[in-house]
Motif scaffolding. Structure first.
Motif, PDB file in Angstrom:
ATOM      1  N   GLY A  17       0.653  -1.307   0.226  1.00 18.90           N
ATOM      2  CA  GLY A  17      -0.363   0.276  -0.352  1.00 18.90           C
ATOM      3  C   GLY A  17       0.537   0.718   0.098  1.00 18.90           C
ATOM      4  N   GLY A  18       1.359   1.221   0.693  1.00 21.47           N
ATOM      5  CA  GLY A  18       2.962   2.720   1.286  1.00 21.47           C
ATOM      6  C   GLY A  18       3.380   2.286  -0.434  1.00 21.47           C
TER       7      GLY A  18
ATOM      8  N   ILE B   2       0.907   4.403  -2.889  1.00 24.81           N
ATOM      9  CA  ILE B   2       1.230   5.912  -3.084  1.00 24.81           C
ATOM     10  C   ILE B   2       1.952   6.836  -3.115  1.00 24.81           C
ATOM     11  CG2 ILE B   2       0.550   7.220  -1.248  1.00 24.81           C
ATOM     12  CD1 ILE B   2      -1.364   5.609   0.173  1.00 24.81           C
TER      13      ILE B   2
ATOM     14  N   LEU C   1       2.388   9.305  -5.889  1.00 22.13           N
ATOM     15  CA  LEU C   1       2.599  10.371  -5.448  1.00 22.13           C
ATOM     16  C   LEU C   1       4.328  11.248  -6.540  1.00 22.13           C
ATOM     17  CD1 LEU C   1       2.215  10.789  -1.863  1.00 22.13           C
ATOM     18  CD2 LEU C   1       1.184  12.683  -3.532  1.00 22.13           C
TER      19      LEU C   1
ATOM     20  N   PHE D 236       0.026   5.468   8.078  1.00 19.16           N
ATOM     21  CA  PHE D 236      -0.240   6.080   6.763  1.00 19.16           C
ATOM     22  C   PHE D 236      -0.399   7.812   6.582  1.00 19.16           C
ATOM     23  CE2 PHE D 236      -1.732   1.786   5.164  1.00 19.16           C
ATOM     24  CZ  PHE D 236      -1.460   1.967   3.882  1.00 19.16           C
TER      25      PHE D 236
ATOM     26  N   LEU E   9       3.614   8.411   7.221  1.00 17.73           N
ATOM     27  CA  LEU E   9       3.658   8.950   5.926  1.00 17.73           C
ATOM     28  C   LEU E   9       3.526   9.737   4.986  1.00 17.73           C
ATOM     29  CD1 LEU E   9       3.494   4.645   4.865  1.00 17.73           C
ATOM     30  CD2 LEU E   9       5.774   6.086   5.270  1.00 17.73           C
TER      31      LEU E   9
ATOM     32  N   ILE F  13       1.854  17.722  -6.579  1.00 20.51           N
ATOM     33  CA  ILE F  13       1.875  16.764  -5.682  1.00 20.51           C
ATOM     34  C   ILE F  13       0.801  16.955  -4.657  1.00 20.51           C
ATOM     35  CG2 ILE F  13       4.222  17.906  -4.961  1.00 20.51           C
ATOM     36  CD1 ILE F  13       5.211  14.995  -5.318  1.00 20.51           C
TER      37      ILE F  13
ATOM     38  N   ILE G 127      -1.673  14.982  -2.455  1.00 19.25           N
ATOM     39  CA  ILE G 127      -1.218  13.951  -0.574  1.00 19.25           C
ATOM     40  C   ILE G 127      -2.516  14.447   0.146  1.00 19.25           C
ATOM     41  CG2 ILE G 127       0.032  14.664   0.619  1.00 19.25           C
ATOM     42  CD1 ILE G 127       2.257  14.497  -1.254  1.00 19.25           C
TER      43      ILE G 127
ATOM     44  N   ILE H 218      -6.227  12.806   0.334  1.00 21.01           N
ATOM     45  CA  ILE H 218      -5.736  11.175   0.998  1.00 21.01           C
ATOM     46  C   ILE H 218      -5.132  11.651   2.084  1.00 21.01           C
ATOM     47  CG2 ILE H 218      -3.380   9.455   1.014  1.00 21.01           C
ATOM     48  CD1 ILE H 218      -2.420   9.680  -1.474  1.00 21.01           C
TER      49      ILE H 218
END
Lengths: 134, 133, 545
Positions: free
Chosen positions: A9-10, A13, A17, C362, C365, C402, C406, C409
């Motif tokens: 999953g990481g 993402i 990005l 998450f 991150l 970008i 982000i 999310i």
């Protein structure tokens, strides 16, 4: 197992990005150079967006043509700039002011600017500094 | 004139700073306060209890399925048992442990009602927010 | 008065150096008296910087233009309100403000903990004093606000010189937001020093439990709040004063204050996991170290002229010192973490992907990714200059491209994170928790779509905002219902008590609510139309369709 899913999953993402970043990078990157640097590498810059920094040569601003033209210089080189943008030119753009023009090289060797930013000539400050430091 | 001012400033701060060096021995020992294994276990116990409370609350809110609740409740209770066992097995005198237990209890009970900060037993005011205890 | 201020600054530097060494010696010799003396020295240093700041204030109000800094940033006709702002209107004075705040914060923290954590405090004190010494010496030696103007006479001798009037505060800075923005922002940068100092002290003494987190939690929250407020005020000022027609331009200086905020947000969230689950210990220490360093980095960007910016002070030649300091702090902290890694192991593993823990991870991150992206974009001109010899700049399109995904999310995680249970959540539980938020979001999407709006990001943003809002409302509502049943309180009292009894959780929801408001505002940008043109008399211009 959970750890594995988490890493996948990481990674998804991060990859997404990174891709977005790359696209944005292509879109907005611009070479930021002075007139001197520009003169020595003009050949490499064809078709690339360039931000050119220099001083406006006093008396060179010509507003009579359909497109405003002026000359900017740094230490040893000069270049003619044609303004093809639609934004209003800032008030601080004057003879002798520091200008940052953004655009491309045109066919005739002049620089076609889509945007102009100008800073007041910082002579005042320099004078002050000299006085206080000497 | 200005030199007098400087001298005064230096002397006042000098006295202020250096006086503690020659004062009475202070009543705390730098080595005594270190976190022990017991502290850590008691800490974990408190956190585990909080987790269990939150779980029960969320279950009552209808956010958890019965199955989830049962499973998680068991896991919290298992953990509590493991922590208690850990405390039992510690190579600390029994009195220490009970003291520790009490410490754990008193620690929980002397949380400041206003800000939740831990306060030393016997204090009249919370050191963090100043509220009367 | 200028000499007095200058002397105070130098004396504060001496005192803080003494405090630094006394703290270290006291800790290694286990001598409480020496530590006590070090603490007193830190108080005295705070007193001296206060005197120094007061001296500069006095000089500004008495229009002493023989001081270079005052001649540069103040003038006789400046209103009182802006005379205060003139102190931080130029580089040297703003450094004094920075130092003044640092010294005060250090003193407050030391006083607060004068009878707690006796084993940790000497090291906390030492870290605080290292920071204070660094900024004090920069301020005293390299950007002295009390420097006097001199001129060279015809025969080559130097003479003091006082202009009849100062140059006055830059008109752009004469706005109410600019008077309070720098102090608030500075506090927002400096405050992260406190959790950082405690983290380092915890590492040194080997107490890697949650004491350092708990005890600095309020400082972290306050600092985070002030930094956020500073960012918003800066946006307000840019919107009103700068002719960008916007509140945010991804300017290097703006970015450099956003970065510690993002990192700090990540830290605020991830410490919850360490407290609740004993995981992520190393990660948290690294996060707070980076947050602190990014704060220093922000001042570096503003003051070194390494990246050109509309907000930056002109080049002050301090850049190298900042770089050396940041490198030293980074290496020392990483070394310390490496030395302690054996006792910083996680107590547990992640149980499941569908758990509160994993939502937090998450969130971390994504926040760190946002921070990295901003860092990369801001420093790209410098990096490209090193590597290819040509400066390449990145503009708003890069940052937007970008950071919009982000941001979305993050907004999603804001909504779903609190709906997961700790450890693991079954799909059945998720269905219950997601029901109302998801339905409401779907309704909003339908309404917006029927309303004729096809802007992708706008629709997504509105849907997520609704999701988060409804989940927050539901959280308060259901929580209050349970409380009403178990405690027999009225519904209103239950809502209030619910919040007060669990401030961390429900306070967090209130902050999430405000974040939703900000996102809804940002989404409005999708319809921003900006056209600049010169019109002749009678000519018409049509904007939009």
């Amino acid at each position: 197992m959970a750890r594995m899913k988490f890493i996948v999953g990481g990674a998804v993402i991060v990859a997404a990005l990174a891709w977005m970043g790359f696209v944005g990078f292509q879109e907005s990157k611009a070479y930021y150079i002075t007139v001197d640097e520009y003169a020595s590498m003009a050949g490499d810059l064809h078709g690339k967006t360039v931000k050119l920094a220099g001083d406006v040569v006093a008396g060179s601003i010509d507003r009579t043509k359909p497109r405003m033209e002026f000359i900017i210089e740094s230490r040893t080189n000069k270049i003619k700039v044609r303004y093809i943008g639609t934004d209003i030119i800032p008030d601080t753009f004057k003879d002798g002011s520091k200008a940052l023009v953004e655009g491309n090289i045109a066919g005739d060797g002049a620089f076609e600017a889509r945007r102009i930013e100008a800073k007041c000539a910082s002579k005042y400050e320099a004078e002050y500094k000299k006085r206080s430091s000497s | 004139m200005i030199w007098l001012l400087y001298a005064a400033l230096v002397m006042i701060s000098g006295y202020f700073v250096l006086a503690p060096l020659f004062g009475k021995t202070n009543n705390f020992d730098l080595g005594l306060c270190a976190e022990t294994e017991l502290d850590r276990l008691l800490d974990r116990k408190a956190v585990n209890n909080k987790g269990l409370n939150d779980l029960e609350f969320e279950y009552k809110m209808g956010r958890l399925s019965d199955l989830d609740f049962k499973q998680l409740e068991t896991s919290y209770k298992n953990e509590a048992a493991i922590i208690l066992q850990g405390i039992e097995q510690l190579d600390v005198p029994k009195i220490e442990k009970e003291k520790g237990n009490k410490k754990g209890l008193s620690r929980a009970s002397t949380k400041c009602p206003a800000c939740g900060a831990e306060t030393a037993p016997g204090k009249k005011f919370c050191a963090d927010c100043g509220r009367r205890l | 008065m200028a000499e007095f201020g200058n002397f105070c600054l130098l004396f504060a530097l001496c005192l803080s150096l003494y405090a630094l060494f006394a703290a270290l010696i006291g800790a290694s010799q286990r001598q409480p008296r020496i530590v006590k003396s070090a603490e007193k020295a830190a108080f005295a240093a705070a007193g001296c910087t206060t005197l120094s700041f007061a001296a500069l204030l006095y000089l500004t109000f008495t229009n002493d233009f023989s001081i270079s800094h005052i001649a540069e940033s103040s003038s006789r006709d400046l209103a009182v309100f802006y005379k205060i702002a003139a102190i931080w209107g130029a580089h040297d004075g703003s450094m004094l403000l920075w130092v003044f705040f640092t010294a005060l914060l250090c003193a407050i923290v030391i006083y607060q903990n004068r009878s707690r954590y006796r084993d940790m405090m000497p090291y906390v004190l030492a870290v605080l004093m290292i920071d204070l010494c660094f900024f004090l010496s920069l301020n005293f030696f390299l950007s002295n606000p009390f420097k006097q103007l001199t001129q060279v006479l015809a025969d080559g001798t130097l003479q003091k010189f006082m202009p009849a009037d100062g140059r006055g505060l830059n008109p752009l800075l004469q706005h109410w937001a600019m008077v309070i923005h720098p102090p608030i922002l500075y506090l927002g940068f400096i405050g992260f020093l406190i959790p950082f100092a405690f983290a380092i002290a915890a590492l040194i003494t080997g107490q890697i439990g949650t004491t350092w987190i708990r005890t600095t939690r309020r400082w972290t929250l306050l600092t985070w709040l002030l930094l956020g407020a500073g960012l918003l005020l800066g946006g307000k000022w840019a919107y009103v004063v700068l002719g960008w027609g916007g509140y945010w331009g991804w300017d290097p200086v703006e970015n450099s204050s956003l970065m510690p905020w993002l990192m700090g947000t990540a830290f605020l969230h991830s410490v919850i996991i360490q407290e609740r689950r004993g995981m992520l210990k190393i990660w948290n220490t690294i996060l707070i170290m980076l947050t602190y360093l990014l704060g220093v980095f922000g001042t570096f960007i503003t003051r070194s002229g390494v990246v050109s910016s509309v907000h930056a002070f002109s080049d002050s030649g301090l850049g190298h010192f900042f770089l050396i300091y940041m490198a030293a702090v980074l290496i020392a902290s990483l070394g310390l973490i490496a030395a302690r890694r054996s006792i910083m192991k996680s107590e547990r593993q992640l149980d499941s992907l569908l758990s509160r823990e994993s939502a937090f991870v998450f969130n971390n991150l994504v926040l760190v990714a946002a921070c990295l992206a901003v860092f990369f974009g801001t420093m790209f001109p410098v990096f490209s200059k090193w590597i290819t010899g040509v400066q390449i700049t990145l503009d708003a399109p890069f940052f937007n491209k970008i950071n919009i995904p982000i941001g979305l999310i993050l907004l999603l995680l804001t909504g779903v994170g609190p709906l997961f249970a700790w450890r693991k959540t079954s799909l059945e539980s998720l269905r219950r928790a997601f029901f109302w938020p998801a339905i409401s979001a779907a309704v909003v999407v339908a309404v917006v779509f029927i309303g004729g709006i096809r802007h992708f990001y706008f629709i997504i943003c509105m849907a997520l905002c609704t999701f988060v809002l409804v989940s927050i409302v539901e959280e308060f509502f259901k929580g209050a219902l349970v409380r009403r049943e178990t405690k027999g309180e009225s519904f209103a009292a239950a809502v209030v008590n619910l919040t007060l009894k669990n401030k961390r959780r429900y306070g967090g929801y209130i902050v999430h609510f405000s974040i939703v408001m900000i996102f809804a505002g940002l989404a409005g940008n999708a319809f921003n139309r900006e056209t600049k043109a010169q019109l002749a008399t009678g000519q018409e211009l049509r904007i939009g369709s």
